[in-house]
Design a protein around this motif. Structure first.
Motif, mmCIF file in Angstrom:
data_model
loop_
_atom_site.group_PDB
_atom_site.id
_atom_site.type_symbol
_atom_site.label_atom_id
_atom_site.label_comp_id
_atom_site.label_asym_id
_atom_site.label_seq_id
_atom_site.Cartn_x
_atom_site.Cartn_y
_atom_site.Cartn_z
ATOM 1 N N ARG A 58 46.300 48.203 41.587
ATOM 2 C CA ARG A 58 45.035 48.573 42.218
ATOM 3 C C ARG A 58 44.298 48.227 41.268
ATOM 4 N N ILE A 59 43.198 47.697 41.779
ATOM 5 C CA ILE A 59 41.946 47.307 41.207
ATOM 6 C C ILE A 59 40.872 47.986 41.852
ATOM 7 N N ASN A 60 40.627 49.165 41.593
ATOM 8 C CA ASN A 60 39.486 50.116 42.177
ATOM 9 C C ASN A 60 39.901 50.315 43.916
ATOM 10 N N ASP A 61 39.207 49.863 44.875
ATOM 11 C CA ASP A 61 39.433 49.851 46.005
ATOM 12 C C ASP A 61 40.538 49.115 46.567
ATOM 13 N N TYR A 62 41.207 48.226 45.782
ATOM 14 C CA TYR A 62 41.886 47.180 46.340
ATOM 15 C C TYR A 62 43.372 47.270 45.815
ATOM 16 N N SER A 63 44.289 47.408 46.618
ATOM 17 C CA SER A 63 45.580 47.544 46.322
ATOM 18 C C SER A 63 46.572 46.094 46.605
ATOM 19 N N PHE A 64 47.163 45.998 45.871
ATOM 20 C CA PHE A 64 48.501 44.886 46.459
ATOM 21 C C PHE A 64 49.753 45.263 45.498
ATOM 22 N N THR A 65 50.693 44.542 46.416
ATOM 23 C CA THR A 65 52.169 44.794 45.634
ATOM 24 C C THR A 65 52.628 43.359 45.390
ATOM 25 N N ALA A 66 53.442 43.367 44.373
ATOM 26 C CA ALA A 66 53.677 41.863 43.815
ATOM 27 C C ALA A 66 54.595 41.108 44.785
ATOM 28 N N SER A 67 55.440 41.704 45.456
ATOM 29 C CA SER A 67 56.232 40.878 46.453
ATOM 30 C C SER A 67 55.225 40.621 47.753
ATOM 31 N N LYS A 68 53.830 40.913 47.697
ATOM 32 C CA LYS A 68 53.304 40.307 48.980
ATOM 33 C C LYS A 68 51.771 39.532 48.489
ATOM 34 N N ILE A 69 51.995 38.833 47.236
ATOM 35 C CA ILE A 69 50.862 38.048 46.859
ATOM 36 C C ILE A 69 50.591 36.702 47.548
ATOM 37 N N ASN A 70 49.694 36.391 47.959
ATOM 38 C CA ASN A 70 49.217 35.190 48.383
ATOM 39 C C ASN A 70 47.888 34.676 48.025
ATOM 40 N N LYS A 71 47.584 33.438 48.477
ATOM 41 C CA LYS A 71 46.105 33.100 48.302
ATOM 42 C C LYS A 71 45.033 34.157 48.410
ATOM 43 N N HIS A 72 44.833 34.788 49.446
ATOM 44 C CA HIS A 72 44.102 35.634 49.876
ATOM 45 C C HIS A 72 43.965 36.788 49.014
ATOM 46 N N VAL A 73 45.335 37.427 48.522
ATOM 47 C CA VAL A 73 45.337 38.632 47.525
ATOM 48 C C VAL A 73 44.716 38.107 46.170
ATOM 49 N N LYS A 74 45.195 36.870 45.786
ATOM 50 C CA LYS A 74 44.571 36.260 44.559
ATOM 51 C C LYS A 74 43.182 36.411 44.695
ATOM 52 N N LEU A 75 42.381 35.789 45.660
ATOM 53 C CA LEU A 75 41.085 35.750 45.818
ATOM 54 C C LEU A 75 40.351 37.023 45.782
ATOM 55 N N GLU A 76 41.016 37.850 46.155
ATOM 56 C CA GLU A 76 40.296 39.529 46.320
ATOM 57 C C GLU A 76 40.451 40.081 44.907
ATOM 58 N N ALA A 77 41.639 39.626 44.196
ATOM 59 C CA ALA A 77 41.730 40.391 42.966
ATOM 60 C C ALA A 77 40.859 39.726 42.051
ATOM 61 N N ARG A 78 40.698 38.249 42.054
ATOM 62 C CA ARG A 78 39.671 37.687 41.203
ATOM 63 C C ARG A 78 38.273 38.033 41.468
ATOM 64 N N ARG A 79 38.026 38.350 42.701
ATOM 65 C CA ARG A 79 36.403 38.715 42.897
ATOM 66 C C ARG A 79 36.274 39.973 42.295
ATOM 67 N N ARG A 80 37.193 40.641 42.066
ATOM 68 C CA ARG A 80 36.864 42.072 41.900
ATOM 69 C C ARG A 80 36.895 42.215 39.827
ATOM 70 N N THR A 81 37.163 41.333 39.530
ATOM 71 C CA THR A 81 37.585 41.013 38.103
ATOM 72 C C THR A 81 36.724 39.920 37.483
ATOM 73 N N ALA A 82 36.726 39.891 36.080
ATOM 74 C CA ALA A 82 36.176 38.798 35.299
ATOM 75 C C ALA A 82 36.878 38.789 34.251
ATOM 76 N N MET A 83 37.084 37.355 33.794
ATOM 77 C CA MET A 83 37.846 37.371 32.476
ATOM 78 C C MET A 83 37.289 36.510 31.399
ATOM 79 N N VAL A 84 37.471 37.001 29.998
ATOM 80 C CA VAL A 84 36.751 36.159 28.842
ATOM 81 C C VAL A 84 37.918 35.563 28.117
ATOM 82 N N PHE A 85 38.072 34.350 28.064
ATOM 83 C CA PHE A 85 39.357 33.752 27.470
ATOM 84 C C PHE A 85 38.999 33.462 26.209
ATOM 85 N N GLN A 86 40.330 33.243 25.509
ATOM 86 C CA GLN A 86 40.350 32.857 24.296
ATOM 87 C C GLN A 86 39.777 31.846 23.700
ATOM 88 N N ASN A 87 39.854 30.811 24.703
ATOM 89 C CA ASN A 87 39.290 29.353 24.338
ATOM 90 C C ASN A 87 38.009 29.249 25.316
#
Lengths: 233, 254
Positions: free
Chosen positions: B63-92
């Motif tokens: 669950r990312i705040n207001d958005y929940s998903f379960t591993a077995s139901k991950i698709n393109k749309h879920v990925k976009l929703e998850a990424r639009r709620r998070t940001a990442m700072v990479f090692q490189n």
């Protein structure tokens, strides 16, 4: 006749041979432009292993790279009249093959040829872009297409530039084979002029110098673009 | 009870036969800075990447705040929703090499958040200023130092105003003398109560910046505690061993 080398004739026919330049450049530019589009799709089909299309691309690249260009030109040149006959027969149409100028067949032949080679070089350039770039783009919420178009492909294009430049110069010279399909490009014009006086050597020297000149101009343009590119990053 | 920003339940991830995550549970509350510690190969980075779905978990719920998903139901749309709620700072760093520092920050604001160019630039300049890099706004990443690159990456993450910022070893690729400037920026961000999950090997930094420390070992989080509790009075035997090793290394360097 009687002269061993007719210098005056060589100079005289230059303007006539120059008339072939537009055909030469047109074939090279159209072949290259369409080739890039084909190559881009081919590269993406291969990288993302798109079912069926991936295999078809492999077959296409293998065929084009495994057969001489002149054979491909003749195949297209002779396949089209047969294709049109077939269409006329099947659909009762009355398309006349002579309506279509020979240069159109050359556009098709050179585009298909360039597309196959560019599929491989574009694929290599895309793979040469750091994998982290795609991940970073995805991490900020971009779709795969947005990431491709805005982040990965511009970097791949930069990597490709020297390869593309070499390829285009090669393509420009390869257009000299279009005369086998009766297209009056530089080589075709040289042949026509040579035939008038049976002075082939003189005409081919002209042709060689014209190709050389074109390539020198191209190399200058490429060097300029590369320099500007380096400065921008 | 404050707002939950991340809740992960029973997350599993395998790479072939390598079972990297073996049922991880993790909660991060709003405004919290959580440091994720553990030895190399314990699955810290993988866990982080299972939140914004750069890796797809095999099982579990997120669950990312207001958005929940379960591993077995991950698709393109879920990925976009998850990424639009998070940001990442990479090692490189992961800065876009073909974009200037400012464009790196504005890119997603324009293409993803659909803001106008002028608004995006305003936001971009504000956040570059925040990390002290407004003067470098029009420079390309290749002309920036490692520390500057990572600060641009942090301002890019901040500008997206995400529910949480995921840091994947943000100082590991830096020259030692540049680590400090990046850590200072992260500390400043933590003070502003931005929710953060930080994978790090820098114990002092974790102790200093985190509200909560989660310790991972062999694909599970085996201990969660406040930094003072964690570093002075670790409960789990494996945590104790890990800290002993770390302290030993510390005493050698003296």
């Amino acid at each position: 006749m009687g002269k061993i080398f007719d210098f005056q004739f060589m100079i005289e026919i230059i303007p006539s041979i120059l008339k072939g330049i537009p055909f030469t450049i047109m074939i090279a530019v159209v072949g290259f432009a369409v080739g890039i589009v084909i190559g881009l799709f081919g590269a993406l089909f291969k990288i993302y292993k798109v079912p069926v299309l991936n295999k078809l691309t492999g077959l296409y690249v293998s065929f084009v790279r495994g057969t001489p260009l002149v054979v491909q030109i003749l195949l297209i040149y002779y396949a089209f009249p047969i294709l049109i006959k077939l269409i006329n027969f099947k659909f009762g149409t009355k398309i006349d093959i002579s309506w279509i100028p020979a240069v159109v067949f050359m556009f098709i032949a050179y585009s298909l040829n360039a597309g196959a080679y560019l599929t491989e070089s574009i694929r290599a350039s895309i793979l040469a872009v750091d994998k982290g770039q795609m991940e970073a783009a995805e991490s900020v919420g971009m779709t795969m297409w947005q990431a491709m178009i805005r982040i990965v492909l511009p970097q791949a294009a930069k990597i490709s530039l020297p390869v593309f430049a070499n390829f285009f110069i090669g393509l420009l010279k390869d257009t000299s084979l279009a005369f086998t399909a009766a297209v009056p490009e530089i080589m075709g014009q040289a042949k026509i002029q040579a035939g008038r006086a049976s002075r082939f050597f003189e005409a081919y020297i002209d042709a060689a110098l014209i190709y050389w000149g074109l390539c020198i101009i191209l190399e200058r343009i490429v060097a300029f673009i590369e320099k500007r590119n380096k400065e921008s990053a | 009870m404050s707002n939950v920003m991340i809740e992960m339940n029973n997350i599993h991830k395998k790479f072939g036969n390598n079972h990297v995550l073996k049922g991880v549970d993790l909660t991060v509350n709003e405004g919290e800075t959580v440091a994720l510690l553990g030895s190399s190969g314990s699955g810290k980075s993988t866990l982080l990447r299972c939140i914004n779905l750069l890796e797809t978990p095999d099982a579990g719920d997120v669950r990312i705040n207001d958005y929940s998903f379960t591993a077995s139901k991950i698709n393109k749309h879920v990925k976009l929703e998850a990424r639009r709620r998070t940001a990442m700072v990479f090692q490189n760093f992961g800065l876009f090499a073909n974009k200037t520092a400012l464009e790196n920050v504005t890119e997603a604001l324009i293409t993803v958040r659909k803001k106008s160019k002028s608004e995006a630039i305003e936001i971009g300049r504000k956040y570059l200023d925040k990390v002290g890099l407004l003067e470098q706004a029009n420079q390309y990443p290749s002309t920036l130092s490692g520390g500057q690159k990572q600060r641009v990456a942090i301002s890019r993450a901040l500008a997206l105003d995400p529910k949480i910022i995921l840091f994947d070893e943000p100082t590991s690729a830096l020259d030692p003398e540049l680590v400090g400037e990046v850590q200072r920026v992260i500390r400043k961000v933590a003070e502003e109560k931005v929710t953060m999950l930080i994978v790090t090997h820098e114990m002092d930094f974790a102790r200093d910046v985190a509200d909560k420390v989660a310790f991972m070992s062999e694909g599970q989080i085996i201990e969660t505690a406040t930094p003072s509790e964690f570093f002075t009075n670790p409960k789990n035997e494996r945590t104790q061993k890990f800290l002993e090793r770390y302290l030993q290394r510390f005493s050698y360097s003296i």
